[in-house]
Design an enzyme around this catalytic site. Structure first.
Site, PDB file in Angstrom:
ATOM      1  CD1 TRP A  38      -0.223  -1.502   3.146  1.00 32.27           C
ATOM      2  CD2 TRP A  38       0.589   0.572   3.295  1.00 32.27           C
ATOM      3  NE1 TRP A  38       0.567  -1.447   4.274  1.00 32.27           N
ATOM      4  CE2 TRP A  38       1.074  -0.176   4.386  1.00 32.27           C
ATOM      5  CE3 TRP A  38       0.971   1.909   3.185  1.00 32.27           C
ATOM      6  CZ2 TRP A  38       1.918   0.355   5.360  1.00 32.27           C
ATOM      7  CZ3 TRP A  38       1.824   2.453   4.149  1.00 32.27           C
ATOM      8  CH2 TRP A  38       2.277   1.674   5.218  1.00 32.27           C
ATOM      9  CG  ASN A  39       5.161   1.403   0.720  1.00 30.56           C
ATOM     10  OD1 ASN A  39       4.875   0.577  -0.147  1.00 30.56           O
ATOM     11  ND2 ASN A  39       6.393   1.574   1.153  1.00 30.56           N
ATOM     12  CE  LYS A  94      -3.514  -9.313  -2.484  1.00 24.91           C
ATOM     13  NZ  LYS A  94      -3.674  -8.228  -1.502  1.00 24.91           N
ATOM     14  N   GLY A 147       6.593  -6.283  -0.462  1.00 25.44           N
ATOM     15  CA  GLY A 147       5.892  -6.171   0.814  1.00 25.44           C
ATOM     16  C   GLY A 147       6.807  -6.582   1.951  1.00 25.44           C
ATOM     17  CD  GLU A 162      12.787  -5.488  -5.270  1.00 20.72           C
ATOM     18  OE1 GLU A 162      13.342  -4.898  -4.324  1.00 20.72           O
ATOM     19  OE2 GLU A 162      13.376  -5.849  -6.288  1.00 20.72           O
ATOM     20  CB  CYS A 203      11.297  -0.376   1.358  1.00 18.72           C
ATOM     21  SG  CYS A 203      11.410   0.252  -0.323  1.00 18.72           S
TER      22      CYS A 203
HETATM   23  N1  LIG Z   1      11.839  -3.585  -1.252  1.00 23.27           N
HETATM   24  C1  LIG Z   1      10.919  -2.833  -1.835  1.00 23.27           C
HETATM   25  O1  LIG Z   1      11.037  -2.449  -2.996  1.00 23.27           O
HETATM   26  C2  LIG Z   1       9.705  -2.420  -1.074  1.00 23.27           C
HETATM   27  C3  LIG Z   1       8.885  -1.433  -1.607  1.00 23.27           C
HETATM   28  C4  LIG Z   1       7.729  -1.068  -0.911  1.00 23.27           C
HETATM   29  C5  LIG Z   1       7.410  -1.698   0.293  1.00 23.27           C
HETATM   30  N2  LIG Z   1       8.228  -2.655   0.781  1.00 23.27           N
HETATM   31  C6  LIG Z   1       7.925  -3.296   2.067  1.00 23.27           C
HETATM   32  O2  LIG Z   1       6.527  -3.531   2.187  1.00 23.27           O
HETATM   33  C7  LIG Z   1       6.147  -3.514   3.561  1.00 23.27           C
HETATM   34  C8  LIG Z   1       4.932  -2.643   3.749  1.00 23.27           C
HETATM   35  O3  LIG Z   1       3.916  -3.026   2.921  1.00 23.27           O
HETATM   36  P1  LIG Z   1       2.679  -3.899   3.410  1.00 23.27           P
HETATM   37  O4  LIG Z   1       2.373  -3.618   4.845  1.00 23.27           O
HETATM   38  O5  LIG Z   1       1.606  -3.727   2.406  1.00 23.27           O
HETATM   39  O6  LIG Z   1       3.278  -5.365   3.340  1.00 23.27           O
HETATM   40  P2  LIG Z   1       2.501  -6.742   3.508  1.00 23.27           P
HETATM   41  O7  LIG Z   1       3.536  -7.793   3.368  1.00 23.27           O
HETATM   42  O8  LIG Z   1       1.638  -6.763   4.693  1.00 23.27           O
HETATM   43  O9  LIG Z   1       1.512  -6.768   2.257  1.00 23.27           O
HETATM   44  C9  LIG Z   1       1.980  -6.764   0.944  1.00 23.27           C
HETATM   45  C10 LIG Z   1       0.957  -7.480   0.070  1.00 23.27           C
HETATM   46  O10 LIG Z   1       0.801  -8.816   0.538  1.00 23.27           O
HETATM   47  C11 LIG Z   1      -0.560  -9.073   0.829  1.00 23.27           C
HETATM   48  N3  LIG Z   1      -0.633  -9.950   1.999  1.00 23.27           N
HETATM   49  C12 LIG Z   1      -0.724  -9.598   3.287  1.00 23.27           C
HETATM   50  N4  LIG Z   1      -0.768 -10.696   4.075  1.00 23.27           N
HETATM   51  C13 LIG Z   1      -0.699 -11.755   3.259  1.00 23.27           C
HETATM   52  C14 LIG Z   1      -0.692 -13.161   3.472  1.00 23.27           C
HETATM   53  N5  LIG Z   1      -0.777 -13.688   4.685  1.00 23.27           N
HETATM   54  N6  LIG Z   1      -0.582 -13.963   2.409  1.00 23.27           N
HETATM   55  C15 LIG Z   1      -0.482 -13.436   1.187  1.00 23.27           C
HETATM   56  N7  LIG Z   1      -0.508 -12.126   0.909  1.00 23.27           N
HETATM   57  C16 LIG Z   1      -0.606 -11.285   1.942  1.00 23.27           C
HETATM   58  C17 LIG Z   1      -1.169  -7.717   1.084  1.00 23.27           C
HETATM   59  O11 LIG Z   1      -2.571  -7.737   0.850  1.00 23.27           O
HETATM   60  C18 LIG Z   1      -0.424  -6.860   0.082  1.00 23.27           C
HETATM   61  O12 LIG Z   1      -0.989  -6.980  -1.198  1.00 23.27           O
HETATM   62  C19 LIG Z   1       7.368  -3.000   4.292  1.00 23.27           C
HETATM   63  O13 LIG Z   1       8.031  -4.077   4.884  1.00 23.27           O
HETATM   64  C20 LIG Z   1       8.224  -2.377   3.185  1.00 23.27           C
HETATM   65  O14 LIG Z   1       9.591  -2.299   3.468  1.00 23.27           O
HETATM   66  C21 LIG Z   1       9.360  -3.034   0.128  1.00 23.27           C
HETATM   67  N1  LIG Z   2      10.749   4.152  -2.340  1.00 22.73           N
HETATM   68  C1  LIG Z   2      10.768   2.799  -2.802  1.00 22.73           C
HETATM   69  C2  LIG Z   2       9.570   2.023  -2.403  1.00 22.73           C
HETATM   70  C3  LIG Z   2       9.752   1.553  -1.008  1.00 22.73           C
HETATM   71  O1  LIG Z   2       8.887   1.534  -0.181  1.00 22.73           O
HETATM   72  C4  LIG Z   2      10.960   2.748  -4.292  1.00 22.73           C
HETATM   73  O2  LIG Z   2      11.366   3.744  -4.851  1.00 22.73           O
HETATM   74  O3  LIG Z   2      10.765   1.710  -4.877  1.00 22.73           O
END
Ligand SMILES: NC(=O)c1ccc[n+]([C@@H]2O[C@H](COP(=O)([O-])OP(=O)(O)OC[C@H]3O[C@@H](n4cnc5c(N)ncnc54)[C@H](O)[C@@H]3O)[C@@H](O)[C@H]2O)c1
Ligand SMILES: N[C@@H](CC=O)C(=O)O
Length: 493
Positions: A160-161, A184, A237, A259, A293
């Site tokens: 969602w971020n 999704k 996520g 990611e 992130c």
């Molecule tokens: N590395 C990157 O590029 C990057 C970029 C953006 C966000 N993030 C990470 O994402 C996280 C924040 O996002 P979030 O809270 O939406 O993450 P999340 O893992 O809770 O959710 C991500 C996705 O997974 C789904 N999901 C949630 N629980 C699930 C389950 N049990 N089984 C299958 N799918 C499920 C959610 O509906 C959503 O679509 C942070 O840890 C952040 O660092 C990483």
């Molecule tokens: N800022 C990041 C997303 C992380 O949450 C990106 O640029 O991909």
């Protein structure tokens, strides 16, 4: 005023899933409300699809794959560029939708639309450069080489971020490679994904190539991970969910790109101007209200400039404005929901109980229940949650260090390995740290590090694979080796 009245093109606001080119209700009448995190008001509802409808989306993506992969790369490029043009033409509406569902300030949302669109243009072009190789033959009278072929259906699960850019960085790469996709999105921010679908349709992307499914996250993800016809999973996520999905993909031996979370160190060398470094650290910490992130989670400052750095950081932080991202000059919007606020408060309490000093951060000033005022803590130590966990909140923690070896060891003391920041002008220090830091991305003297040409991704528990850049499309391509034997006179080619 309803959400669609806030858009100049109300058809960008869709409250259905999008499968096989059709806007789709849930057959079981399950649905979920989507809230504006700034006001708590319900913006609308989305249906949850039933298991047979998720399988139906895979059927549609499978059928569409036959035709989509058969197009020439330049034909796919044209359609993706048409999508890019529409994203640009509708950026104001897309930004408004994003601020409403995600909370980030409107200028940041505009920035994300630009950022997300830039991946579509980048991969539209990269799709034309998925070259195979010729291999000098060691087999008499044979020609050897490789072809690049799309892996097939790709499931894309996103957070969602960054509700738009995390989709386009995956989908554009996959579609340019000739794959069809099933997205999704996070239940908190589905409307940006659905607006992308509306614009994909207008761009002439054929039915079944870009699908958006909605539903109970664990149920939908399991169906996609267990389906053998889905050949690739790309997930952005949390590390917790990423591990789960990796396990679920094992049985069908899918291509998996992850990611995941980050816990970025922000290292400030003794040679730095403390004001310049502190202002940069504020920018790196509070982007997306800390829900990023790449947020600077552990700020490590050489002891010789620590006190000045803290003073400048506090001064800059005090100038940040917190409020509804649609209203005026706002730096930080709300957190995504109340649980995020509670988690942030618990991390701050834990740090204080273990000896950190609260320099600033008065939560009584928060303009609403999902808001969290920026917090500055000093004296952060390794036993605190703030050191080990991603706070995903505007909580800055500063720690003083004594020498280069110590700070590298401190920076690497985390299960995460996404991004690190380094502020110093000493070239030897820079080179040594670049090699020693266990992170997928290291940014030296720059807060901004991302963009389409960049191989974005992490090591350790921050993920697998890279998105963007010249290699991002490889996540969606198979290499097929060929040996053409008995060719007569081609030996030595
Ligand atoms: N590395 C990157 O590029 C990057 C970029 C953006 C966000 N993030 C990470 O994402 C996280 C924040 O996002 P979030 O809270 O939406 O993450 P999340 O893992 O809770 O959710 C991500 C996705 O997974 C789904 N999901 C949630 N629980 C699930 C389950 N049990 N089984 C299958 N799918 C499920 C959610 O509906 C959503 O679509 C942070 O840890 C952040 O660092 C990483
Ligand atoms: N800022 C990041 C997303 C992380 O949450 C990106 O640029 O991909």
């Amino acid at each position: 005023m309803t959400l669609s009245n806030k858009l100049s093109d109300p058809r960008l606001f869709r409250q259905y899933a999008y499968v096989d080119g059709k806007w789709t209700h849930g057959d079981g009448n399950r649905e979920e409300a989507v809230f504006d995190p700034a006001t708590g008001e319900a913006l609308g509802h989305i249906p949850w699809l039933e298991p047979h409808q998720i399988t139906g989306a895979v059927d549609a993506a499978e059928a569409a794959f036959v035709h989509w992969r058969a197009l020439r790369a330049d034909e796919r490029c044209e359609r993706l560029l048409a999508w890019y043009d529409l994203l640009q033409a509708h950026r104001e509406d897309l930004a408004t939708l994003m601020t409403l569902e995600q909370g980030k300030p409107l200028p940041d949302a505009r920035g994300e639309v630009e950022y997300g669109a830039s991946f579509v243009r980048w991969f539209a072009e990269e799709g034309k450069r998925t070259f195979g190789e010729t291999i000098p033959s060691h087999i008499p009278n044979a020609a050897l080489g490789t072809l690049k072929e799309p892996v097939g259906i790709a499931a894309l699960i996103t957070p969602w971020n960054f509700p738009l850019a995390m989709i386009t960085r995956k989908a554009a790469a996959a579609m340019a490679a000739g794959c069809t996709v099933i997205v999704k999105p996070a239940g908190e921010t589905p409307f940006s994904a659905l607006a992308l679908a509306e614009l994909a349709e207008r761009a002439g992307i054929p039915a079944g190539v870009f699908n958006v499914v909605l539903g109970e996250p664990a149920e939908v993800s399991k169906l996609l991970c267990f389906d053998d016809r889905v050949k690739a999973l790309s997930f952005t996520g949390s590390t917790r969910v990423g591990r789960l999905l990796l396990e679920q993909c094992a049985n069908t031996v899918k291509r998996v790109s992850l990611e995941l979370g980050g816990n970025a160190p922000f290292i400030v060398g003794p040679d730095m101007d403390p004001k310049e470094a502190a202002f940069a650290a504020v920018a790196a910490k509070f982007q997306t209200a800390g829900q990023d992130c790449l947020a600077a989670d552990r700020i490590l400052v050489h002891e010789s400039i620590h006190d000045d750095f803290v003073a400048y950081f506090a001064e800059r932080m005090a100038a940040l404005t917190v409020g509804n991202g649609l209203e005026g000059e706002i730096d930080l919007g709300p957190l995504i929901h109340r649980q995020a606020v509670e988690k942030a408060a618990a991390i701050v309490d834990d740090a204080i109980s273990k000896g950190a000093t609260l320099v600033a951060g008065d939560q009584s000033q928060a303009p609403g229940e999902n808001f969290f005022m920026p917090v500055l803590l000093t004296g952060v130590t390794r036993d605190m949650k703030l050191w080990h966990e991603e706070s995903f909140a505007p909580v800055a923690g500063i720690t003083a260090y004594e020498d280069d070896d110590q700070v590298i060891e401190m920076a690497n003391d985390t299960e995460y390995g996404l991004a690190a920041y380094l502020y110093t002008h000493d070239i030897r220090r820079i080179w040594k740290a670049l090699r020693a830091l266990e992170f997928g991305m290291v940014s030296v003297n720059s807060v901004k590090m991302t963009g389409p040409p960049v191989p974005f991704g992490g090591v350790k528990h921050s993920g697998l694979g890279r998105e963007g850049g010249v290699t991002g499309i490889d996540e969606y391509l198979e290499t097929k080796y060929y040996c053409l034997g008995a060719l007569g006179s081609v030996s030595g080619s």
